[in-house]
Scaffold this active site. Structure first.
Site, PDB file in Angstrom:
ATOM      1  CE  LYS A  71     -61.632  40.159  -9.365  1.00 37.38           C
ATOM      2  NZ  LYS A  71     -61.669  41.249  -8.383  1.00 37.38           N
TER       3      LYS A  71
ATOM      4  CG  ASP B 276     -64.138  42.960  -6.759  1.00 35.16           C
ATOM      5  OD1 ASP B 276     -64.293  43.038  -7.995  1.00 35.16           O
ATOM      6  OD2 ASP B 276     -63.117  43.375  -6.193  1.00 35.16           O
TER       7      ASP B 276
ATOM      8  CG  ASP C 137     -74.847  30.500 -10.273  1.00 35.45           C
ATOM      9  OD1 ASP C 137     -76.030  30.557  -9.910  1.00 35.45           O
ATOM     10  OD2 ASP C 137     -74.120  29.515 -10.058  1.00 35.45           O
TER      11      ASP C 137
ATOM     12  CE1 TYR D  43     -74.024  25.956 -15.385  1.00 36.74           C
ATOM     13  CE2 TYR D  43     -75.521  26.630 -17.114  1.00 36.74           C
ATOM     14  CZ  TYR D  43     -75.258  26.414 -15.781  1.00 36.74           C
ATOM     15  OH  TYR D  43     -76.227  26.658 -14.857  1.00 36.74           O
TER      16      TYR D  43
END
Ligand code: NAP
Length: 409
Positions: free
Chosen positions: A217, A271, A295, A150
């Site tokens: 990540k 992941d 998200d 964002y």
């Protein structure tokens, strides 16, 4: 209309008996799901407080609706009302992909500094889940809502800005970017990470959840996602040390036995989490994620219970909240009285919980469970459980009937 504004003092909400809450139809199926949801929320409040409390709804507009009547997708009157009243039940708004205007959803979240997106995902018995044991799914995703994608900046491939930036990176920082690449910048800030971590840990402690898992990540993006993990652990240690235990402490100091009354804080690489929420959903409780990871994982988690159409979300800050369904405008169903209004109704439940009207919130939860138990649902659910589908209005009407009959207490 009447009603009073919800106030705030010393970090706590002051909720009058007749709070003014804004309502926004939004685009696509928005108007029909909002008009289905309001009577359900009102019935739940009435059934819980017998006229002593009621919501004063005040209409605001954004999106296509506002463009038609005000010539603007996000009129000044909506901005002023949001700044004034701060609480909104909102239908979905369309955002074009790859071109056009910036998302009005992002605009609203940034305007009110709603830095946390909270999405509880819990199986509702009767839904058709792809899992063998969907009853094990009971997670709350707490997604940072103002940073990362964002506040990110992008430049198109071959644009003047991308070429200048590429040259700067090469000349000054000895970093190479392919000639034809579009370029994006991904900021993740310390202060924003710390405040969302505080909120997530407080949420976990207040709601007696077992664990908070930081999703990142950081093995690849060390100074953004990796830093998110480190800053979050630091807040846990510094500010919640007496109420939380890290995985390292659990396995060392506590020999694998979780001490009573404490929340476990651990972290997992993004992941890996996507396979683990499917193979062992019971290992996940509160998930704390930077914006983009949050998200993705919230829709994936929604799929585990069979339908993201049934999920609501709360966007909250220190003072203010926007409550909405997780799904979007589903344009192919607009105006057909077939869309499922459950997501926005569940958002209403979250709104009631947030303002401290827990009895009314419980009434909505029970009515939804009862209706699915009766096999009364809209087409998206009915098609999988072999039931005759109800229309949007009829499904909401059934919830009102259940609430008014006293079966949702
Ligand atoms: P979507 O509107 O959620 O729709 C995707 C599919 O999900 C629909 O075609 C339908 O699937 C199913 N669906 C979603 N909501 C449903 C409901 N209430 N009842 C029954 N089925 C429902 O996602 P999208 O097509 O990716 O996005 C469309 C627009 O919505 C985009 O402009 C996007 O930016 C916007 N959006 C807004 C918000 C928001 O305002 N917060 C959130 C997400 C997306 P089937 O084909 O399987 O029946």
């Amino acid at each position: 209309m009447g009603g009073e504004k919800i106030g705030s003092a010393s970090g706590k909400l002051i909720v009058p008996c007749d709070p003014i809450i804004l309502k926004m139809d939004g685009d696509g199926i928005g108007p029909e799901i909002i008009s289905a949801a309001l009577p359900v929320i009102d019935a739940a409040v009435e059934s819980a407080y017998h006229g002593k409390r009621r919501i004063s709804w005040k209409k605001v507009q954004a999106g296509k609706d506002a463009e038609r009547s005000h010539g603007s997708l996000f009129p000044g009157s909506t901005v002023s009302a949001l700044k004034e009243y701060k609480f909104l039940l909102k239908g979905p708004l369309e955002t074009p992909v790859g071109k056009g205007y910036r998302s009005p959803n992002v605009h609203i979240r940034l305007l009110l500094d709603l830095y946390a997106n909270i999405r509880p995902v819990k199986y509702i018995p009767g839904l058709d889940s792809p899992l063998k044991h969907p009853e094990k799914v009971d997670m709350v995703i707490i997604r940072e809502n103002t940073d990362d994608l964002y506040t990110g900046i992008e430049w198109p491939s071959n644009s003047k800005a991308a070429n200048e930036l590429r040259k700067y990176l090469k000349d000054r920082l000895n970093s190479n970017i392919e000639k034809d690449a579009g370029i994006g910048i991904k900021p993740i800030g310390k202060a924003k990470t710390e405040r969302i971590t505080r909120l997530a840990l407080k949420y976990a402690i207040d709601n007696r959840r077992k664990s908070v898992t930081i999703m990142h990540k950081g093995n690849i993006m060390k100074y953004t996602e990796g830093a998110f993990r480190d800053w979050a652990y630091n807040v846990a240690k510094r500010e919640f040390g007496k109420k939380s235990v890290t995985e390292a402490e659990l396995n060392g100091k506590f020999h694998g036995r979780m001490p009573k009354g404490k929340v476990l804080i651990n972290d997992r690489i993004a992941d890996n989490m996507f396979q683990q929420i499917i193979t062992r959903p019971e290992s996940y409780d509160v998930i704390l994620a930077p914006n983009l990871n949050g998200d993705y994982i919230s829709d994936a988690a929604g799929a585990l219970i069979g339908d993201i159409g049934v999920l609501g979300a709360a966007n909250i800050g220190d003072y203010g909240g926007v409550f909405e369904a997780v799904h979007g405008t589903a344009p192919k169903y607009a105006g057909k009285n077939v869309a499922n209004p459950m997501g926005i109704i569940k958002a209403g439940e979250l709104m009631l919980l947030h303002i401290g009207w827990a009895e009314a919130a419980r009434s909505i939860k029970k009515a939804v469970e009862a209706s699915i138990g009766q096999r009364k649902a809209t087409a998206d659910i009915a098609r999988f459980i072999g039931a005759k589908p109800l229309g949007t209005k009829e499904f909401a009407g059934n919830l009102v009937d259940i609430i008014e009959s006293g079966k949702a207490r």
